[in-house]
Scaffold this motif. Structure first.
Motif, short mmCIF file in Angstrom:
data_model
loop_
_atom_site.label_atom_id
_atom_site.label_comp_id
_atom_site.label_asym_id
_atom_site.label_seq_id
_atom_site.Cartn_x
_atom_site.Cartn_y
_atom_site.Cartn_z
N LEU A 21 26.05 8.46 143.49
CA LEU A 21 25.29 9.70 143.67
C LEU A 21 26.24 10.88 143.85
CD1 LEU A 21 22.38 8.42 145.93
CD2 LEU A 21 22.27 9.03 143.52
N ARG A 22 27.33 10.66 144.57
CA ARG A 22 28.29 11.75 144.79
C ARG A 22 29.02 12.11 143.50
NH1 ARG A 22 33.63 11.59 145.82
NH2 ARG A 22 33.64 9.35 146.27
N SER A 23 29.21 11.13 142.61
CA SER A 23 30.00 11.34 141.39
C SER A 23 29.15 11.53 140.14
CB SER A 23 30.94 10.13 141.18
OG SER A 23 31.68 9.83 142.33
N VAL A 24 27.84 11.72 140.31
CA VAL A 24 26.94 11.65 139.17
C VAL A 24 27.28 12.65 138.07
CG1 VAL A 24 25.22 13.17 140.25
CG2 VAL A 24 24.52 11.55 138.46
N TYR A 25 27.64 13.88 138.41
CA TYR A 25 27.91 14.88 137.36
C TYR A 25 29.25 14.61 136.67
CZ TYR A 25 23.81 17.55 138.68
OH TYR A 25 22.51 17.94 138.90
N ARG A 26 30.23 14.13 137.44
CA ARG A 26 31.51 13.79 136.82
C ARG A 26 31.34 12.59 135.88
NH1 ARG A 26 35.16 9.98 137.84
NH2 ARG A 26 34.18 9.40 139.83
N LEU A 27 30.60 11.60 136.33
CA LEU A 27 30.36 10.43 135.48
C LEU A 27 29.52 10.78 134.25
CD1 LEU A 27 29.66 7.76 138.25
CD2 LEU A 27 31.68 7.92 136.78
N GLN A 28 28.57 11.70 134.44
CA GLN A 28 27.75 12.15 133.31
C GLN A 28 28.63 12.76 132.23
OE1 GLN A 28 24.33 15.01 133.92
NE2 GLN A 28 25.68 16.30 132.69
N ALA A 29 29.56 13.62 132.62
CA ALA A 29 30.45 14.26 131.66
C ALA A 29 31.34 13.22 130.97
CB ALA A 29 31.31 15.30 132.36
N ALA A 30 31.80 12.22 131.74
CA ALA A 30 32.66 11.19 131.16
C ALA A 30 31.89 10.34 130.16
CB ALA A 30 33.24 10.32 132.28
N VAL A 31 30.65 10.01 130.47
CA VAL A 31 29.84 9.22 129.56
C VAL A 31 29.57 9.99 128.27
CG1 VAL A 31 27.57 8.17 129.21
CG2 VAL A 31 28.78 7.82 131.37
N PRO A 46 22.86 18.29 117.91
CA PRO A 46 23.02 19.67 118.34
C PRO A 46 23.51 19.72 119.79
CG PRO A 46 20.89 19.34 117.26
CD PRO A 46 21.49 17.98 117.46
N THR A 47 24.34 20.71 120.10
CA THR A 47 24.88 20.84 121.46
C THR A 47 23.77 20.93 122.49
OG1 THR A 47 26.81 22.00 120.56
CG2 THR A 47 26.38 22.23 122.93
N GLU A 48 22.69 21.64 122.14
CA GLU A 48 21.57 21.78 123.07
C GLU A 48 20.96 20.43 123.41
OE1 GLU A 48 17.14 23.91 123.22
OE2 GLU A 48 18.35 23.98 121.41
N GLN A 49 20.83 19.57 122.41
CA GLN A 49 20.25 18.25 122.64
C GLN A 49 21.20 17.36 123.44
OE1 GLN A 49 19.22 16.12 119.07
NE2 GLN A 49 18.37 14.37 120.16
N LEU A 50 22.48 17.40 123.09
CA LEU A 50 23.46 16.57 123.77
C LEU A 50 23.58 16.94 125.25
CD1 LEU A 50 25.53 14.29 123.22
CD2 LEU A 50 27.25 16.07 122.89
N ASN A 51 23.66 18.24 125.52
CA ASN A 51 23.81 18.71 126.90
C ASN A 51 22.48 18.84 127.62
OD1 ASN A 51 26.60 18.91 126.57
ND2 ASN A 51 26.48 21.04 125.84
N GLY A 52 21.39 18.62 126.90
CA GLY A 52 20.07 18.72 127.51
C GLY A 52 19.47 17.35 127.74
N ASP A 53 18.67 16.87 126.77
CA ASP A 53 17.97 15.60 126.93
C ASP A 53 18.91 14.42 127.16
OD1 ASP A 53 15.57 16.82 126.71
OD2 ASP A 53 15.16 16.23 124.64
N VAL A 54 19.98 14.33 126.35
CA VAL A 54 20.87 13.19 126.47
C VAL A 54 21.57 13.20 127.82
CG1 VAL A 54 22.89 12.02 125.48
CG2 VAL A 54 21.19 13.07 123.97
N ALA A 55 22.06 14.36 128.25
CA ALA A 55 22.74 14.45 129.55
C ALA A 55 21.79 14.09 130.69
CB ALA A 55 23.29 15.86 129.75
N ARG A 56 20.56 14.55 130.59
CA ARG A 56 19.58 14.23 131.64
C ARG A 56 19.31 12.73 131.72
NH1 ARG A 56 17.27 19.16 130.08
NH2 ARG A 56 15.94 18.15 128.53
N MET A 57 19.23 12.06 130.56
CA MET A 57 18.98 10.63 130.57
C MET A 57 20.17 9.85 131.12
SD MET A 57 15.92 10.34 129.85
CE MET A 57 15.95 8.55 130.00
N VAL A 58 21.39 10.33 130.85
CA VAL A 58 22.58 9.70 131.43
C VAL A 58 22.55 9.83 132.94
CG1 VAL A 58 25.09 9.84 131.63
CG2 VAL A 58 24.01 10.01 129.37
N ARG A 59 22.25 11.03 133.40
CA ARG A 59 22.20 11.29 134.85
C ARG A 59 21.09 10.46 135.50
NH1 ARG A 59 22.13 16.29 134.26
NH2 ARG A 59 19.98 16.84 134.77
#
Length: 420
Positions: A21-31, A46-59
Protein backbone atom coordinates in the motif's frame (compact mmCIF):
# COMPACT_ATOMS: atom_id res chain seq x y z
CA UNK A 1 -1.12 -10.94 14.07
CA UNK A 2 -4.24 -12.50 12.48
CA UNK A 3 -4.43 -16.11 11.43
CA UNK A 4 -4.03 -15.00 7.81
CA UNK A 5 -1.25 -12.49 8.24
CA UNK A 6 1.81 -13.66 6.30
CA UNK A 7 4.08 -11.75 8.67
CA UNK A 8 6.81 -9.22 8.05
CA UNK A 9 9.87 -9.19 5.80
CA UNK A 10 13.27 -7.75 6.48
CA UNK A 11 14.29 -5.71 9.51
CA UNK A 12 11.68 -2.98 9.21
CA UNK A 13 8.91 -4.94 10.86
CA UNK A 14 6.53 -3.75 8.14
CA UNK A 15 3.95 -6.23 6.90
CA UNK A 16 3.82 -7.15 3.22
CA UNK A 17 0.40 -5.57 2.77
CA UNK A 18 1.60 -2.35 4.39
CA UNK A 19 4.59 -2.32 2.09
CA UNK A 20 2.39 -2.78 -1.00
CA UNK A 21 0.00 0.00 0.00
CA UNK A 22 2.86 2.38 0.77
CA UNK A 23 4.58 1.59 -2.56
CA UNK A 24 1.49 1.37 -4.76
CA UNK A 25 2.23 4.36 -7.03
CA UNK A 26 5.89 3.44 -7.46
CA UNK A 27 4.97 -0.15 -8.28
CA UNK A 28 2.24 1.06 -10.64
CA UNK A 29 4.78 3.08 -12.62
CA UNK A 30 7.19 0.13 -12.69
CA UNK A 31 4.50 -2.25 -13.95
CA UNK A 32 3.43 0.17 -16.71
CA UNK A 33 7.05 0.54 -17.79
CA UNK A 34 7.47 -3.23 -17.90
CA UNK A 35 4.21 -3.68 -19.82
CA UNK A 36 5.23 -1.29 -22.57
CA UNK A 37 8.71 -2.82 -22.71
CA UNK A 38 7.65 -6.49 -22.91
CA UNK A 39 4.20 -6.39 -24.54
CA UNK A 40 4.20 -4.41 -27.83
CA UNK A 41 0.40 -4.06 -27.82
CA UNK A 42 0.60 -1.80 -24.78
CA UNK A 43 3.11 0.48 -26.51
CA UNK A 44 0.49 1.19 -29.16
CA UNK A 45 -2.20 2.27 -26.69
CA UNK A 46 -3.07 5.98 -26.47
CA UNK A 47 -1.28 7.71 -23.59
CA UNK A 48 -4.64 8.65 -22.08
CA UNK A 49 -5.71 5.02 -21.97
CA UNK A 50 -2.39 3.73 -20.66
CA UNK A 51 -2.17 6.34 -17.88
CA UNK A 52 -5.90 6.18 -17.22
CA UNK A 53 -7.79 2.88 -17.31
CA UNK A 54 -4.73 0.63 -17.46
CA UNK A 55 -2.94 2.45 -14.62
CA UNK A 56 -6.07 2.32 -12.47
CA UNK A 57 -6.42 -1.43 -13.00
CA UNK A 58 -2.77 -1.98 -12.07
CA UNK A 59 -3.24 0.07 -8.90
CA UNK A 60 -6.46 -1.75 -8.08
CA UNK A 61 -4.75 -5.11 -8.53
CA UNK A 62 -2.02 -4.15 -6.06
CA UNK A 63 -4.44 -2.83 -3.44
CA UNK A 64 -6.81 -5.78 -3.87
CA UNK A 65 -3.97 -8.22 -3.29
CA UNK A 66 -2.89 -6.26 -0.24
CA UNK A 67 -6.42 -6.81 1.04
CA UNK A 68 -6.06 -10.54 0.38
CA UNK A 69 -2.83 -10.60 2.39
CA UNK A 70 -4.54 -8.81 5.27
CA UNK A 71 -7.61 -11.04 5.43
CA UNK A 72 -6.67 -14.27 3.71
CA UNK A 73 -9.93 -14.01 1.75
CA UNK A 74 -10.07 -13.87 -2.01
CA UNK A 75 -11.74 -10.91 -3.80
CA UNK A 76 -15.50 -10.74 -3.40
CA UNK A 77 -18.17 -10.60 -6.07
CA UNK A 78 -18.08 -6.79 -6.31
CA UNK A 79 -14.30 -6.70 -6.85
CA UNK A 80 -14.45 -9.47 -9.43
CA UNK A 81 -17.32 -7.73 -11.23
CA UNK A 82 -15.07 -4.68 -11.67
CA UNK A 83 -12.40 -6.88 -13.24
CA UNK A 84 -14.97 -8.47 -15.53
CA UNK A 85 -16.22 -5.04 -16.58
CA UNK A 86 -12.68 -3.86 -17.29
CA UNK A 87 -11.99 -6.93 -19.43
CA UNK A 88 -15.21 -6.26 -21.36
CA UNK A 89 -14.00 -2.75 -22.20
CA UNK A 90 -10.58 -4.06 -23.27
CA UNK A 91 -12.32 -6.54 -25.58
CA UNK A 92 -14.39 -3.71 -27.08
CA UNK A 93 -11.16 -1.80 -27.72
CA UNK A 94 -9.63 -4.81 -29.48
CA UNK A 95 -6.91 -5.60 -26.93
CA UNK A 96 -5.94 -9.29 -27.27
CA UNK A 97 -7.04 -11.55 -24.41
CA UNK A 98 -3.53 -12.96 -24.00
CA UNK A 99 -2.14 -9.46 -23.49
CA UNK A 100 -4.63 -8.77 -20.69
CA UNK A 101 -3.96 -12.03 -18.83
CA UNK A 102 -0.20 -11.70 -19.34
CA UNK A 103 -0.31 -8.22 -17.83
CA UNK A 104 -1.73 -9.56 -14.56
CA UNK A 105 0.97 -12.20 -14.24
CA UNK A 106 3.73 -9.80 -15.27
CA UNK A 107 2.58 -7.22 -12.70
CA UNK A 108 2.28 -9.86 -9.98
CA UNK A 109 5.80 -11.14 -10.64
CA UNK A 110 7.30 -7.66 -10.60
CA UNK A 111 5.57 -6.68 -7.36
CA UNK A 112 6.50 -9.92 -5.61
CA UNK A 113 10.13 -9.64 -6.75
CA UNK A 114 10.17 -6.12 -5.33
CA UNK A 115 8.64 -7.23 -2.02
CA UNK A 116 10.95 -10.18 -1.49
CA UNK A 117 14.15 -8.39 -2.48
CA UNK A 118 14.86 -7.70 1.21
CA UNK A 119 13.77 -11.15 2.45
CA UNK A 120 16.02 -13.04 4.88
CA UNK A 121 16.34 -16.82 5.24
CA UNK A 122 14.07 -16.75 8.27
CA UNK A 123 11.41 -15.01 6.17
CA UNK A 124 10.84 -18.17 4.09
CA UNK A 125 7.47 -19.00 5.74
CA UNK A 126 6.19 -15.51 5.00
CA UNK A 127 7.41 -15.68 1.39
CA UNK A 128 5.79 -19.09 0.94
CA UNK A 129 2.47 -17.85 2.35
CA UNK A 130 2.60 -14.80 0.08
CA UNK A 131 3.20 -16.94 -3.00
CA UNK A 132 0.35 -19.27 -2.07
CA UNK A 133 -2.11 -16.43 -1.64
CA UNK A 134 -0.89 -14.80 -4.85
CA UNK A 135 -1.57 -17.96 -6.88
CA UNK A 136 -5.09 -18.16 -5.47
CA UNK A 137 -5.61 -14.47 -6.22
CA UNK A 138 -4.43 -14.85 -9.82
CA UNK A 139 -6.75 -17.83 -10.29
CA UNK A 140 -9.77 -15.75 -9.28
CA UNK A 141 -8.62 -12.72 -11.28
CA UNK A 142 -7.91 -14.53 -14.54
CA UNK A 143 -11.22 -16.39 -14.29
CA UNK A 144 -13.13 -13.11 -13.96
CA UNK A 145 -11.11 -11.42 -16.70
CA UNK A 146 -11.54 -14.32 -19.12
CA UNK A 147 -15.28 -14.48 -18.45
CA UNK A 148 -15.70 -10.77 -19.21
CA UNK A 149 -13.59 -10.93 -22.32
CA UNK A 150 -15.34 -13.99 -23.74
CA UNK A 151 -18.75 -12.52 -23.01
CA UNK A 152 -17.94 -9.39 -24.98
CA UNK A 153 -16.24 -11.39 -27.72
CA UNK A 154 -19.32 -13.57 -28.08
CA UNK A 155 -21.51 -10.48 -28.37
CA UNK A 156 -19.20 -8.84 -30.90
CA UNK A 157 -18.88 -11.96 -33.02
CA UNK A 158 -22.64 -12.44 -32.95
CA UNK A 159 -23.28 -8.85 -34.01
CA UNK A 160 -20.66 -9.04 -36.76
CA UNK A 161 -22.07 -12.36 -38.01
CA UNK A 162 -25.59 -10.91 -38.08
CA UNK A 163 -24.40 -7.82 -39.96
CA UNK A 164 -22.61 -9.96 -42.54
CA UNK A 165 -25.63 -12.18 -43.04
CA UNK A 166 -27.72 -9.04 -43.65
CA UNK A 167 -25.18 -7.89 -46.23
CA UNK A 168 -25.21 -11.31 -47.89
CA UNK A 169 -29.01 -11.23 -48.01
CA UNK A 170 -28.98 -7.75 -49.54
CA UNK A 171 -26.55 -8.82 -52.28
CA UNK A 172 -28.55 -11.97 -53.03
CA UNK A 173 -31.64 -9.80 -53.40
CA UNK A 174 -29.89 -7.48 -55.84
CA UNK A 175 -29.34 -4.60 -53.42
CA UNK A 176 -25.94 -2.87 -53.19
CA UNK A 177 -26.04 -1.59 -49.60
CA UNK A 178 -22.92 0.36 -48.63
CA UNK A 179 -24.40 0.97 -45.18
CA UNK A 180 -24.83 -2.75 -44.57
CA UNK A 181 -21.23 -3.29 -45.64
CA UNK A 182 -20.02 -0.70 -43.11
CA UNK A 183 -22.08 -2.34 -40.35
CA UNK A 184 -20.37 -5.62 -41.25
CA UNK A 185 -16.94 -3.98 -41.05
CA UNK A 186 -16.37 -4.42 -44.78
CA UNK A 187 -15.99 -2.40 -47.96
CA UNK A 188 -17.76 -3.67 -51.07
CA UNK A 189 -15.11 -4.94 -53.53
CA UNK A 190 -15.05 -4.34 -57.30
CA UNK A 191 -16.33 -7.87 -57.79
CA UNK A 192 -17.22 -11.17 -56.19
CA UNK A 193 -16.57 -14.72 -57.24
CA UNK A 194 -19.81 -16.48 -56.39
CA UNK A 195 -18.92 -20.02 -55.32
CA UNK A 196 -21.52 -22.74 -54.89
CA UNK A 197 -19.95 -25.58 -52.89
CA UNK A 198 -20.81 -29.26 -52.62
CA UNK A 199 -18.97 -30.70 -49.61
CA UNK A 200 -18.50 -34.44 -49.27
CA UNK A 201 -18.59 -36.41 -46.04
CA UNK A 202 -15.53 -36.72 -43.80
CA UNK A 203 -14.46 -40.30 -43.07
CA UNK A 204 -15.38 -39.77 -39.40
CA UNK A 205 -18.99 -39.18 -40.42
CA UNK A 206 -19.21 -42.87 -41.35
CA UNK A 207 -17.02 -44.27 -38.57
CA UNK A 208 -18.77 -46.61 -36.11
CA UNK A 209 -19.40 -45.10 -32.70
CA UNK A 210 -18.54 -41.55 -33.79
CA UNK A 211 -20.96 -38.67 -33.29
CA UNK A 212 -21.85 -37.96 -36.93
CA UNK A 213 -23.05 -34.42 -36.29
CA UNK A 214 -19.92 -33.51 -34.31
CA UNK A 215 -17.68 -34.84 -37.08
CA UNK A 216 -19.62 -32.93 -39.74
CA UNK A 217 -19.54 -29.69 -37.76
CA UNK A 218 -15.80 -30.04 -37.15
CA UNK A 219 -15.32 -30.50 -40.90
CA UNK A 220 -17.32 -27.34 -41.58
CA UNK A 221 -15.47 -25.33 -38.93
CA UNK A 222 -12.12 -26.21 -40.48
CA UNK A 223 -13.34 -25.25 -43.94
CA UNK A 224 -14.63 -21.91 -42.66
CA UNK A 225 -11.33 -21.23 -40.89
CA UNK A 226 -9.33 -21.85 -44.07
CA UNK A 227 -11.76 -19.69 -46.06
CA UNK A 228 -11.42 -16.86 -43.54
CA UNK A 229 -7.61 -17.07 -43.69
CA UNK A 230 -7.67 -16.89 -47.49
CA UNK A 231 -10.02 -13.90 -47.65
CA UNK A 232 -8.78 -12.22 -44.44
CA UNK A 233 -12.27 -12.55 -43.06
CA UNK A 234 -13.93 -10.71 -45.96
CA UNK A 235 -15.76 -13.66 -47.56
CA UNK A 236 -19.52 -13.88 -47.06
CA UNK A 237 -20.98 -17.34 -46.75
CA UNK A 238 -24.10 -19.36 -46.10
CA UNK A 239 -22.89 -22.91 -45.55
CA UNK A 240 -24.09 -26.19 -44.12
CA UNK A 241 -22.11 -29.38 -43.69
CA UNK A 242 -23.17 -30.40 -47.23
CA UNK A 243 -22.33 -27.12 -48.97
CA UNK A 244 -23.82 -23.74 -49.80
CA UNK A 245 -22.81 -20.34 -51.15
CA UNK A 246 -19.68 -18.24 -50.69
CA UNK A 247 -19.11 -14.70 -51.99
CA UNK A 248 -15.35 -14.45 -52.38
CA UNK A 249 -14.25 -10.80 -52.78
CA UNK A 250 -12.05 -9.92 -55.73
CA UNK A 251 -9.78 -6.90 -56.19
CA UNK A 252 -10.59 -6.85 -59.90
CA UNK A 253 -13.85 -6.63 -61.81
CA UNK A 254 -15.27 -9.83 -63.35
CA UNK A 255 -14.23 -8.88 -66.88
CA UNK A 256 -10.58 -8.58 -65.77
CA UNK A 257 -10.23 -12.04 -64.21
CA UNK A 258 -7.31 -13.86 -65.81
CA UNK A 259 -5.74 -17.34 -65.67
CA UNK A 260 -3.76 -16.47 -62.53
CA UNK A 261 -6.93 -15.64 -60.62
CA UNK A 262 -8.59 -18.90 -61.61
CA UNK A 263 -5.47 -20.86 -60.69
CA UNK A 264 -5.41 -19.18 -57.27
CA UNK A 265 -9.06 -20.11 -56.75
CA UNK A 266 -8.40 -23.71 -57.77
CA UNK A 267 -5.58 -23.81 -55.23
CA UNK A 268 -7.99 -22.46 -52.62
CA UNK A 269 -10.29 -25.42 -53.33
CA UNK A 270 -7.36 -27.77 -52.77
CA UNK A 271 -6.60 -26.12 -49.42
CA UNK A 272 -10.25 -26.27 -48.40
CA UNK A 273 -10.32 -30.00 -49.12
CA UNK A 274 -7.12 -30.55 -47.16
CA UNK A 275 -8.39 -28.48 -44.23
CA UNK A 276 -11.77 -30.17 -43.89
CA UNK A 277 -10.65 -33.66 -44.87
CA UNK A 278 -13.46 -34.08 -47.39
CA UNK A 279 -14.06 -33.57 -51.10
CA UNK A 280 -15.10 -30.09 -52.21
CA UNK A 281 -16.64 -29.38 -55.60
CA UNK A 282 -17.27 -25.74 -56.50
CA UNK A 283 -18.98 -23.90 -59.33
CA UNK A 284 -17.82 -20.32 -59.81
CA UNK A 285 -19.56 -17.35 -61.41
CA UNK A 286 -17.91 -13.90 -61.33
CA UNK A 287 -20.16 -10.90 -60.70
CA UNK A 288 -20.09 -7.24 -59.70
CA UNK A 289 -21.90 -6.60 -56.39
CA UNK A 290 -25.06 -5.50 -58.14
CA UNK A 291 -25.14 -8.69 -60.21
CA UNK A 292 -24.73 -11.20 -57.37
CA UNK A 293 -28.48 -11.91 -57.37
CA UNK A 294 -28.25 -13.21 -60.95
CA UNK A 295 -25.03 -15.14 -60.37
CA UNK A 296 -26.11 -17.09 -57.27
CA UNK A 297 -28.78 -19.30 -58.91
CA UNK A 298 -26.47 -19.94 -61.87
CA UNK A 299 -23.66 -21.07 -59.56
CA UNK A 300 -26.09 -23.24 -57.60
CA UNK A 301 -27.35 -24.88 -60.77
CA UNK A 302 -23.83 -25.41 -62.06
CA UNK A 303 -22.71 -27.18 -58.88
CA UNK A 304 -25.80 -29.39 -59.12
CA UNK A 305 -24.95 -30.20 -62.73
CA UNK A 306 -21.31 -30.94 -61.86
CA UNK A 307 -22.44 -33.26 -59.08
CA UNK A 308 -25.10 -35.10 -61.08
CA UNK A 309 -22.78 -35.52 -64.06
CA UNK A 310 -20.27 -37.22 -61.73
CA UNK A 311 -17.53 -34.63 -62.11
CA UNK A 312 -14.51 -35.10 -59.80
CA UNK A 313 -13.89 -32.56 -57.00
CA UNK A 314 -12.47 -29.21 -58.08
CA UNK A 315 -13.40 -25.84 -59.54
CA UNK A 316 -15.84 -25.50 -62.47
CA UNK A 317 -16.90 -22.50 -64.53
CA UNK A 318 -19.81 -22.10 -66.91
CA UNK A 319 -17.54 -22.75 -69.88
CA UNK A 320 -16.51 -26.07 -68.30
CA UNK A 321 -20.14 -27.20 -68.09
CA UNK A 322 -21.64 -25.35 -71.05
CA UNK A 323 -22.92 -28.48 -72.81
CA UNK A 324 -24.51 -29.95 -69.67
CA UNK A 325 -25.90 -26.55 -68.69
CA UNK A 326 -27.60 -26.04 -72.03
CA UNK A 327 -28.91 -29.60 -72.20
CA UNK A 328 -30.40 -29.25 -68.73
CA UNK A 329 -33.07 -27.02 -70.34
CA UNK A 330 -36.26 -28.79 -71.48
CA UNK A 331 -36.46 -29.83 -75.09
CA UNK A 332 -36.11 -32.77 -77.47
CA UNK A 333 -32.30 -32.71 -77.26
CA UNK A 334 -32.38 -33.17 -73.48
CA UNK A 335 -34.82 -36.06 -73.70
CA UNK A 336 -32.73 -37.74 -76.40
CA UNK A 337 -29.46 -37.42 -74.46
CA UNK A 338 -31.14 -38.65 -71.26
CA UNK A 339 -32.21 -41.85 -73.04
CA UNK A 340 -28.63 -42.73 -74.04
CA UNK A 341 -28.07 -44.42 -70.67
CA UNK A 342 -31.48 -46.14 -70.47
CA UNK A 343 -29.89 -49.57 -71.19
CA UNK A 344 -28.24 -49.31 -67.77
CA UNK A 345 -31.54 -49.02 -65.89
CA UNK A 346 -31.67 -52.76 -65.43
CA UNK A 347 -28.05 -52.88 -64.22
CA UNK A 348 -27.67 -50.80 -61.05
CA UNK A 349 -24.08 -51.99 -60.54
CA UNK A 350 -23.11 -50.70 -63.99
CA UNK A 351 -24.58 -47.23 -63.44
CA UNK A 352 -22.92 -47.06 -60.01
CA UNK A 353 -19.58 -48.07 -61.52
CA UNK A 354 -19.86 -45.51 -64.31
CA UNK A 355 -20.61 -42.71 -61.83
CA UNK A 356 -17.77 -43.72 -59.51
CA UNK A 357 -15.32 -43.99 -62.43
CA UNK A 358 -16.11 -40.44 -63.53
CA UNK A 359 -15.99 -39.03 -59.98
CA UNK A 360 -12.57 -40.61 -59.43
CA UNK A 361 -11.24 -38.90 -62.54
CA UNK A 362 -11.12 -42.11 -64.63
CA UNK A 363 -8.84 -43.82 -62.11
CA UNK A 364 -9.73 -47.53 -62.28
CA UNK A 365 -7.90 -48.48 -59.06
CA UNK A 366 -9.44 -45.60 -57.06
CA UNK A 367 -12.85 -46.60 -58.41
CA UNK A 368 -12.28 -50.20 -57.34
CA UNK A 369 -11.33 -49.09 -53.82
CA UNK A 370 -14.42 -46.92 -53.58
CA UNK A 371 -16.67 -49.78 -54.71
CA UNK A 372 -14.73 -52.42 -52.76
CA UNK A 373 -14.21 -54.55 -55.87
CA UNK A 374 -11.20 -55.74 -57.89
CA UNK A 375 -9.88 -53.34 -60.59
CA UNK A 376 -10.54 -56.02 -63.18
CA UNK A 377 -14.19 -55.96 -62.14
CA UNK A 378 -14.29 -52.24 -62.92
CA UNK A 379 -12.71 -52.89 -66.32
CA UNK A 380 -15.23 -55.64 -67.04
CA UNK A 381 -18.17 -53.41 -66.13
CA UNK A 382 -16.87 -50.50 -68.24
CA UNK A 383 -16.65 -52.79 -71.24
CA UNK A 384 -20.17 -54.01 -70.59
CA UNK A 385 -21.41 -50.40 -70.35
CA UNK A 386 -19.79 -49.67 -73.71
CA UNK A 387 -21.45 -52.72 -75.21
CA UNK A 388 -24.91 -51.73 -73.94
CA UNK A 389 -24.79 -48.00 -74.68
CA UNK A 390 -22.13 -47.56 -77.32
CA UNK A 391 -20.40 -45.06 -75.00
CA UNK A 392 -16.92 -45.87 -73.73
CA UNK A 393 -16.02 -43.97 -70.54
CA UNK A 394 -12.32 -44.60 -71.17
CA UNK A 395 -12.54 -42.84 -74.55
CA UNK A 396 -12.06 -39.02 -74.22
CA UNK A 397 -14.38 -38.25 -77.14
CA UNK A 398 -17.29 -40.00 -75.38
CA UNK A 399 -16.85 -38.28 -72.01
CA UNK A 400 -18.80 -35.06 -72.80
CA UNK A 401 -21.75 -37.11 -73.98
CA UNK A 402 -21.68 -39.35 -70.89
CA UNK A 403 -21.50 -36.34 -68.54
CA UNK A 404 -24.37 -34.72 -70.43
CA UNK A 405 -26.46 -37.89 -70.30
CA UNK A 406 -26.04 -38.20 -66.54
CA UNK A 407 -27.07 -34.56 -66.15
CA UNK A 408 -30.13 -34.90 -68.35
CA UNK A 409 -31.29 -38.06 -66.56
CA UNK A 410 -31.21 -36.16 -63.24
CA UNK A 411 -32.79 -32.86 -64.28
CA UNK A 412 -35.35 -33.98 -66.85
CA UNK A 413 -38.10 -34.19 -64.20
CA UNK A 414 -37.24 -30.86 -62.59
CA UNK A 415 -39.06 -27.60 -63.49
CA UNK A 416 -37.50 -25.30 -66.04
CA UNK A 417 -35.25 -22.88 -64.04
CA UNK A 418 -35.79 -20.18 -66.64
CA UNK A 419 -39.55 -20.19 -66.22
CA UNK A 420 -41.40 -17.99 -63.77
Amino acid sequence: MSAYNVGTLGDSGESVQQYLLRSVYRLQAAVLERLTAELPVYRKLPTEQLNGDVARMVRRGITDFAGVLASGSMPGAEQLAQLTSSATRRAEEGLPAEAIVCAYFLGARLCLDDVTAAARPEDLPAVTATYSLLLGYLQHVTTAVTAGYLQQLSTTVGERHSARQLLLTALREGRVDEGAAREAGLTLPPGYLVLALAIGAHADEHAPGVDTNAAAQRKLRRLRTELALHSRGAALSSLTTAGGLVLLPSDTSPCELGPTHWEDTAQLLTRLQRACGATVLAAAVPAVPGDVARACPIATELVHIATTSARPPGLYRLEDLALEYQLSRPGPARAHVARLLDPLDAHADLLLTLTAFLRHDLDRRATARALNVHPNTVLYRLRKIAGLTGLDASRPTDLPTIHAALTCRTVQDLPDPSSG
